[in-house]
Structures are given as C-alpha cells and as structure tokens.
Design an enzyme around this catalytic site. Structure first.
Site, mmCIF file in Angstrom:
data_model
loop_
_atom_site.group_PDB
_atom_site.id
_atom_site.type_symbol
_atom_site.label_atom_id
_atom_site.label_comp_id
_atom_site.label_asym_id
_atom_site.label_seq_id
_atom_site.Cartn_x
_atom_site.Cartn_y
_atom_site.Cartn_z
ATOM 1 C CG ASN A 75 -1.714 -8.761 -4.706
ATOM 2 O OD1 ASN A 75 -1.648 -9.870 -4.177
ATOM 3 N ND2 ASN A 75 -0.818 -8.308 -5.588
ATOM 4 C CD1 TRP A 76 -5.033 -9.376 1.279
ATOM 5 C CD2 TRP A 76 -5.098 -11.348 2.355
ATOM 6 N NE1 TRP A 76 -6.201 -9.428 2.004
ATOM 7 C CE2 TRP A 76 -6.271 -10.621 2.670
ATOM 8 C CE3 TRP A 76 -4.926 -12.613 2.916
ATOM 9 C CZ2 TRP A 76 -7.262 -11.129 3.527
ATOM 10 C CZ3 TRP A 76 -5.912 -13.119 3.771
ATOM 11 C CH2 TRP A 76 -7.062 -12.370 4.067
ATOM 12 C CE LYS A 77 1.910 -6.838 -3.830
ATOM 13 N NZ LYS A 77 2.947 -5.957 -4.358
ATOM 14 C CG HIS A 113 1.479 -8.783 -9.389
ATOM 15 N ND1 HIS A 113 2.763 -8.439 -9.041
ATOM 16 C CD2 HIS A 113 0.657 -7.915 -8.756
ATOM 17 C CE1 HIS A 113 2.720 -7.408 -8.218
ATOM 18 N NE2 HIS A 113 1.449 -7.065 -8.026
ATOM 19 C CD GLU A 171 5.055 -8.240 -6.222
ATOM 20 O OE1 GLU A 171 4.301 -9.104 -5.756
ATOM 21 O OE2 GLU A 171 5.044 -7.044 -5.832
ATOM 22 C CD GLU A 189 -0.723 -3.820 -9.695
ATOM 23 O OE1 GLU A 189 -1.315 -3.502 -8.655
ATOM 24 O OE2 GLU A 189 0.011 -4.815 -9.774
ATOM 25 N N GLY A 239 4.699 -1.039 -4.087
ATOM 26 C CA GLY A 239 5.364 -1.239 -2.805
ATOM 27 C C GLY A 239 6.425 -0.193 -2.492
ATOM 28 C CB SER A 274 2.212 3.286 -3.630
ATOM 29 O OG SER A 274 3.416 2.525 -3.570
ATOM 30 N N GLY A 306 -2.070 -3.429 -2.669
ATOM 31 C CA GLY A 306 -1.204 -4.383 -1.987
ATOM 32 C C GLY A 306 -1.121 -4.075 -0.504
ATOM 33 N N GLY A 307 -0.054 -3.396 -0.105
ATOM 34 C CA GLY A 307 0.234 -3.138 1.308
ATOM 35 C C GLY A 307 -0.962 -2.637 2.106
HETATM 36 P P1 PGA Z 1 1.172 -1.934 -3.402
HETATM 37 O O1 PGA Z 1 1.011 -3.227 -4.350
HETATM 38 O O2 PGA Z 1 -0.215 -1.374 -3.208
HETATM 39 O O3 PGA Z 1 1.754 -2.482 -2.130
HETATM 40 O O4 PGA Z 1 2.061 -0.990 -4.104
HETATM 41 C C1 PGA Z 1 0.099 -3.248 -5.402
HETATM 42 C C2 PGA Z 1 0.231 -4.542 -6.164
HETATM 43 O O5 PGA Z 1 1.363 -5.022 -6.328
HETATM 44 O O6 PGA Z 1 -0.775 -5.115 -6.616
#
Ligand code: PGA
Length: 258
Positions: free
Chosen positions: A10-12, A95, A97, A166, A172, A210, A231-232
């Site tokens: 997930n590049w966001k 998600h 977010e 999640e 994050g 994470s 994500g990251g």
């Molecule tokens: P993260 O994000 O791996 O940076 O914690 C995961 C996500 O939000 O899908």
C-alpha cells in the site's frame, strides 16, 4: 493445491514517476520465481504507468480506494469500471485512514466492497481497532462489527473478498501486533466468516501494521495469517522483496486449498 500467500503493498500517497519506475522494475525483476501473489496498490494517477511497467511480470495492480457509485456526478471519485480499464485486480476498501480522515462508515465500506466485486475487482477490506479500543478490551467487538457489515451486504460473495486486519495503533508506528495477538484476531475473523460461508478457508486474511523484513516471517507463520498489507516497507524494493521472500518460504497450512 495449497493456498498461496498474498502480499500487497500500500503505497498510500507516495511515489513519483521517477521513483515508481525504479521501484516497479526492481519488484518485477525480484519476483520472477516467487511462490506467493504480489500486489502493488498505487495512487490512481500512477495506475497507467504501473500497468505498463509491470507488464510481463507476476505483479498485480491494485487501487487504494474505489467509489461506491458506478458513474456520474461524483467529483473526484474513481469508479470500479475505470479501475478495471487499467488492469486493476484489487482495491483496498475501508482503510483506517479513510475511515478516520474521510468519515467512511462500516456501511459505506460494505457497499464499496459490493461495487468492487460487481466489477471484477477484489476488495481488500480493512478492519482494525484503535489503541483506546484495544485497551478497553473491545478489539473483538470492533473488528466483528466492521466485518459483520461487509458480510451482511455481500452475502454469498463473501468468500471472494480479501480481509486485512490492521490494528490502527500498529499502522506506521513501528509497533507491530505480536504474532499471537494478530493470530487471535485472525482466528476470530475466520470463525465469523465460517458462519457466513462454507468457503471461509479460501479467504485470504492479511495482517497489516508495521510489517517489515524482520517480523514478516513470524507473523506469516501463524495458521490464519495468509499474507500482509504493507505500507512503509513496500516503498523500498529490498524490504518489500524480503517480505515477499518470507511469504514465499512460509509453508501453507495443511489441508488448505486454493
Ligand atoms: P504500515 O502501513 O506498514 O506503514 O504500518 C500499513 C497500512 O496502513 O496498510
């Protein structure tokens, strides 16, 4: 055949034409012989670029959201049919977010999953509790409520979705759920799905929050963790490839079929 693991990046809201080019080329080259499925969920403006870059590779293309509407006067929205035109196979839905910053409700998330499925896009439905909810002992209740809405609306198609657990406090933050904590919630979700479909074992339950090169193997070794939403660490080719390698190496649970 055993069920393959699924690793989705997930590049966001990250990337640039230049950075994407290097990242996707490295991922395409590094995934030639892997034994898991790999998806990159990219920002909408980059779908065409990544569709072209990934061609001939094992990478699948994903979006990070999808409109609940099919077409029409919805400024700023992107429909599932449009995503399909760019070869999108998956769309992240709900998600945390989007739930948090865009007011997405359980009901809307469930409808988005339905719209995606109707257009041949597999929704990756995200569920997860906040830190306050976990500390209040409400984790099970929260994820079951979020999941129940999706099951209610999607009925017999429910085995075609992907679910990502999640925990919001792990996203994050560098703070990962322990493999045991994650497995506990995944088992709950599996049970809930099993009450709704005879094919609950087919559903990929991903862990997200994470996940990184160091912790992926122990998370992916859990019986009900079928992959990751990353994500990251998905923005750095060496890190993401290490997670993919861990998924590729981790033996699927006995008796599971794809
Ligand atoms: P993260 O994000 O791996 O940076 O914690 C995961 C996500 O939000 O899908």
């Amino acid at each position: 055949m055993s069920k393959k693991k699924l690793i989705a990046g997930n590049w966001k809201m990250n990337g640039s034409l230049e950075a994407n080019d290097a990242l996707v080329r490295a991922l395409a080259a590094g995934t030639k012989d892997v034994a898991c499925d790999v998806v990159v969920c990219v920002p909408a403006p980059y779908l065409a670029q990544v569709q072209m870059l990934k061609s001939g590779s094992r990478l699948e293309l994903g979006a990070q959201d999808v409109s609940v509407h099919s077409n029409g006067a919805y400024t700023g929205e992107v429909s599932a049919a449009m995503l399909r035109e760019f070869g999108v196979r998956y769309a992240i839905v709900g998600h945390s977010e989007r739930r948090q910053y865009h007011g997405e409700t359980d009901a809307l998330v469930a409808e988005k999953a339905r719209t995606a499925l109707a257009h041949g896009v597999t929704p990756i439905v995200c569920v997860g509790e906040t830190l306050a909810e976990r500390e209040a002992g409400q984790t099970g209740e929260v994820v079951k409520r979020q999941m129940a809405a999706v099951i209610h609306v999607n009925g017999h198609c429910i085995s075609e979705i992907v679910v990502a657990y999640e925990p919001v406090w792990a996203i994050g933050t560098g703070q990962t759920a322990s493999p045991e904590q994650a497995q506990q919630v995944h088992a709950l979700l599996r049970q809930q799905l099993a009450a709704a479909t005879a094919h609950a074992e087919r559903v990929h339950l991903l862990y997200g929050g994470s996940m990184n090169a160091a912790n992926a193997a122990s998370l992916l070794a859990q019986p009900d963790i079928d992959g990751g939403l990353v994500g990251g660490a998905s923005l750095k080719a060496p890190d993401f490839l290490q997670i993919i390698a861990a998924a590729s190496a981790s033996a699927p649970a006995a008796g599971r079929t794809n």
